[in-house]
Scaffold this active site. Structure first.
Site, PDB file in Angstrom:
ATOM      1  N   ASP A  49       0.861  -1.181   0.000  1.00  0.00           N
ATOM      2  CA  ASP A  49       0.000   0.000   0.000  1.00  0.00           C
ATOM      3  C   ASP A  49       0.897   1.230   0.000  1.00  0.00           C
ATOM      4  O   ASP A  49       1.678   1.447   0.933  1.00  0.00           O
ATOM      5  CB  ASP A  49      -0.892  -0.023   1.241  1.00  0.00           C
ATOM      6  CG  ASP A  49      -1.920   1.098   1.253  1.00  0.00           C
ATOM      7  OD1 ASP A  49      -1.930   1.902   0.295  1.00  0.00           O
ATOM      8  OD2 ASP A  49      -2.701   1.172   2.212  1.00  0.00           O
ATOM      9  N   ASP A  63      -2.895   2.442  -6.003  1.00  0.00           N
ATOM     10  CA  ASP A  63      -1.846   2.475  -4.976  1.00  0.00           C
ATOM     11  C   ASP A  63      -1.785   1.218  -4.119  1.00  0.00           C
ATOM     12  O   ASP A  63      -1.113   1.209  -3.083  1.00  0.00           O
ATOM     13  CB  ASP A  63      -2.024   3.702  -4.081  1.00  0.00           C
ATOM     14  CG  ASP A  63      -3.371   3.734  -3.374  1.00  0.00           C
ATOM     15  OD1 ASP A  63      -4.230   2.873  -3.677  1.00  0.00           O
ATOM     16  OD2 ASP A  63      -3.582   4.615  -2.522  1.00  0.00           O
ATOM     17  N   GLU A  64      -2.436   0.141  -4.534  1.00  0.00           N
ATOM     18  CA  GLU A  64      -2.414  -1.095  -3.765  1.00  0.00           C
ATOM     19  C   GLU A  64      -2.286  -2.299  -4.683  1.00  0.00           C
ATOM     20  O   GLU A  64      -2.856  -2.315  -5.772  1.00  0.00           O
ATOM     21  CB  GLU A  64      -3.706  -1.272  -2.960  1.00  0.00           C
ATOM     22  CG  GLU A  64      -3.801  -0.493  -1.681  1.00  0.00           C
ATOM     23  CD  GLU A  64      -5.065  -0.884  -0.920  1.00  0.00           C
ATOM     24  OE1 GLU A  64      -4.945  -1.453   0.179  1.00  0.00           O
ATOM     25  OE2 GLU A  64      -6.169  -0.622  -1.433  1.00  0.00           O
TER      26      GLU A  64
END
Length: 421
Positions: free
Chosen positions: A20, A115-116
């Site tokens: 993350d 973003d993950e």
């Protein structure tokens, strides 16, 4: 749990990580604007137009600002913050570089948002190296890009996700095989993805407050209250979920172009969901035209509030890149996939089958809808004109009512870019 004390232990079983990126959008802004480093930065919509916060830097979070907060409230909490609407082109660029780092370590990389990403570093599958060392190397390589990430490592996705949130920023939280129950049991049920306020309240009414309680709850009672998702929640709470991380498609193997958005508030009405589908379809159409592609199959993807994902698709009568053609078809795919009132968190629309080989044609009803009022060619010309205006003057130069409706309503989840430009 401190990972250093277990370095000498061999990892036994699956090793799944969740990476993350820390305050990603704000971190990229601080990277590109060195003068903003150390200052509160907020990426989001206008406080004067009912916008919401997409991402807040850690400096802004100290004032109580967080994602999905109304921008007006964030401005009151942190009046001196630096505000920006963001640069998604730049965010996608940095995200792609990060995903490239993960892909260099393992082919099993499943990106879940800009973003993950989950990744599989099970020993013996692709490497004999310690999963911990791989995670440390990933963090070091990401930091070279000018941003940072936190990683959770465990035997399944649920454990990895929860672990990734335990120590931010730049954290590495490891849940070693066999310790899942002890790690999960004392945590509030809301810690587990898919357990929102409504579910938490219903669990509390059953006397279930923490994951340990949920793991031991009667599957029959859970199913009676939550349907098939009830027993699944108990399995996840016990750390017994079996997870598979999908293999990331290589660019040359890409066979579809898609777009998806996660909304800051769940969509619950038919009017909202249909408008969202058309909104996302317009984005997908633009990406198709940019790449000079036409496709013969439309796919609709919905992610519900409990994170359950469902997809369905239909073949078109002929290849197209016009959202005025495939958008209405995507809307009709809702039938059988969604019921009015069911909270929808994410909507995605994709076009595939670029080979030109198509099966069963749509019926006359579908053709009529796709050529509404007999202006299919006018619609195509309108789409091209809209593209030209946006390319010259920016994405906000031309907006339909449906687009304005969702302005500032997304959490910042951009197209996953598995197969797009």
């Amino acid at each position: 749990m401190d990972e250093h004390s277990h370095d000498i232990l061999e990892w036994d079983g699956p090793a799944i990580g969740l990476m993350d990126l820390d305050a990603f959008f704000a971190s990229v802004e601080q990277l590109d604007h060195p003068e903003w480093r150390g200052l509160p930065v907020i990426v989001g919509g206008s406080a004067d137009h009912r916008g919401v916060v997409s991402t807040a830097s850690y400096e802004a979070r100290r004032y109580g600002v967080h994602s999905a907060m109304p921008s007006a409230q964030a401005r009151r909490l942190c009046p001196n913050a630096i505000w920006t609407h963001g640069n998604f082109t730049r965010y996608r660029e940095v995200s792609a570089a990060v995903m490239g780092i993960l892909s260099a370590e393992t082919p099993r990389v499943e990106q879940v948002s800009i973003d993950e990403a989950f990744f599989d570093v099970t020993p013996g599958r692709f490497s004999r190296e310690s999963p911990l060392e791989i995670c440390r190397r990933i963090q070091a390589r990401v930091s070279v890009l000018g941003v940072s990430c936190s990683i959770g490592l465990g035997i399944n996705k649920t454990v990895a996700k929860i672990a990734s949130d335990r120590d931010k920023p730049r954290g590495l939280t490891v849940v070693f095989p066999g310790t899942e129950e002890a790690f999960l049991a004392p945590l509030p049920v809301s810690t587990m993805s898919g357990v929102g306020p409504a579910t938490e309240k219903r669990l509390a009414a059953m006397g279930i407050q923490v994951l340990g309680d949920l793991a031991k709850a009667s599957p029959v009672k859970l199913e009676r209250t939550f349907g098939v998702m009830g027993p699944r929640m108990a399995v996840r709470a016990a750390g017994l979920e079996r997870s598979v991380v999908a293999e990331r498609a290589k660019p040359e193997e890409a066979k579809s172009v898609s777009n998806e958005r996660t909304f800051d508030h769940d969509l619950t009405t038919g009017d909202e969901v249909r408008a969202a589908i058309l909104h996302i379809s317009s984005m997908t159409g633009r990406r198709l035209r940019r790449r000079g592609l036409t496709g013969g199959t439309v796919t609709l993807k919905l992610r519900y509030a409990d994170l359950h994902v469902r997809t369905t698709q239909r073949q078109l009568s002929s290849p197209t890149n016009d959202e005025h053609v495939f958008g209405p078809v995507a809307v009709r795919l809702l039938e059988g996939l969604w019921q009015e009132g069911t909270p929808v968190r994410l909507v995605g629309v994709g076009i595939s089958d670029f080979s030109g080989a198509h099966g069963q044609q749509m019926g006359l009803f579908d053709e009529a809808a796709a050529e509404e009022d007999g202006h299919a060619h006018d619609h195509a010309a309108l789409s091209q004109l809209t593209d030209a205006l946006r390319d010259r003057f920016g994405d906000d130069a031309v907006s339909y009512g449906r687009d304005l409706r969702f302005k500032d309503r997304t959490t910042g989840t951009a197209p996953m870019g598995k197969n797009d430009d």
